[in-house]
Write a protein that holds these residues in place. Structure first.
Motif, short mmCIF file in Angstrom:
data_model
loop_
_atom_site.label_atom_id
_atom_site.label_comp_id
_atom_site.label_asym_id
_atom_site.label_seq_id
_atom_site.Cartn_x
_atom_site.Cartn_y
_atom_site.Cartn_z
N LEU A 67 0.83 -1.19 0.00
CA LEU A 67 0.00 0.00 0.00
C LEU A 67 0.87 1.25 0.00
O LEU A 67 1.80 1.34 0.80
N ALA A 71 -2.84 0.06 -4.13
CA ALA A 71 -2.57 -1.26 -3.59
C ALA A 71 -2.07 -2.20 -4.69
O ALA A 71 -2.43 -2.06 -5.85
N VAL A 115 -6.32 -7.87 -4.49
CA VAL A 115 -6.80 -6.51 -4.23
C VAL A 115 -8.22 -6.30 -4.72
O VAL A 115 -9.04 -5.67 -4.04
N SER A 142 -10.86 -7.32 -2.30
CA SER A 142 -10.68 -6.83 -0.93
C SER A 142 -11.41 -5.52 -0.67
O SER A 142 -11.69 -4.76 -1.59
N MET A 157 -11.20 -1.82 0.99
CA MET A 157 -10.16 -0.84 1.27
C MET A 157 -10.76 0.28 2.11
O MET A 157 -11.98 0.50 2.09
N SER A 178 -15.36 -4.27 -2.30
CA SER A 178 -15.07 -4.51 -3.71
C SER A 178 -16.30 -4.23 -4.58
O SER A 178 -16.17 -3.96 -5.77
N ARG A 223 -13.35 4.49 -5.18
CA ARG A 223 -12.37 3.50 -5.59
C ARG A 223 -12.26 3.54 -7.11
O ARG A 223 -13.25 3.78 -7.81
N ASN A 250 -7.80 -0.92 -7.58
CA ASN A 250 -6.55 -0.99 -6.86
C ASN A 250 -6.17 0.33 -6.20
O ASN A 250 -5.13 0.42 -5.53
N CYS A 277 -4.10 4.01 5.25
CA CYS A 277 -4.85 3.23 4.28
C CYS A 277 -4.87 1.76 4.74
O CYS A 277 -3.89 1.27 5.30
N LEU A 294 -6.15 -2.35 3.69
CA LEU A 294 -6.60 -3.32 2.68
C LEU A 294 -6.91 -4.62 3.40
O LEU A 294 -6.05 -5.16 4.11
N ASP A 347 -8.65 -8.50 2.93
CA ASP A 347 -9.26 -9.58 2.17
C ASP A 347 -10.36 -10.19 3.03
O ASP A 347 -10.07 -10.74 4.09
#
Length: 116
Positions: free
Chosen positions: A2, A22, A27, A30, A32, A51, A69, A74, A93, A95, A97
């Motif tokens: 990141l 990212a 990604v 995931s 964010m 996502s 986003r 990403n 930031c 991230l 999953d």
């Protein structure tokens, strides 16, 4: 994983836009988000986006901050308007999953300082 950017010094009422790029093959699936930590305080959630584009925003910034986003999923952005001195913090930031207990990553943090 990141790389965050966009922090700085701004007067109250001003705007800043944070970005975080990212990398990684998970990604796109995931979530964010952005968290912040002011001196002497705990890290707190600012906003997240899944996502699928579902967002969550803290009450303290609702109506002033907008998370988005990129179409490639990403990069996450945080548009911050009508900034207040209490928004001063180190912004991180994140991230995550959703299918993994261990894939939860943090960026290096970018400083946002709002002067009165």
């Amino acid at each position: 994983q990141l790389q965050a950017s966009g922090g700085g010094l701004v007067q109250a009422g001003g705007s800043l836009r944070l970005s975080c790029v990212a990398s990684g093959n998970f990604v796109s699936i995931s979530a964010m988000g952005w968290y912040r930590q002011a001196p002497g305080k705990q890290r707190e959630l600012v906003a997240t986006i899944t996502s699928r584009g579902i967002t969550t925003t803290a009450d303290s910034v609702k109506g002033r901050f907008t998370i988005s986003r990129s179409s490639a999923k990403n990069t996450v952005f945080l548009q911050m308007n009508s900034l207040k001195p209490e928004d001063t913090a180190l912004y991180y930031c994140n991230l995550k999953d959703p299918y993994s207990a261990t894939r939860n990553y943090w960026g290096q943090g970018t400083q946002v300082t709002v002067s009165s």
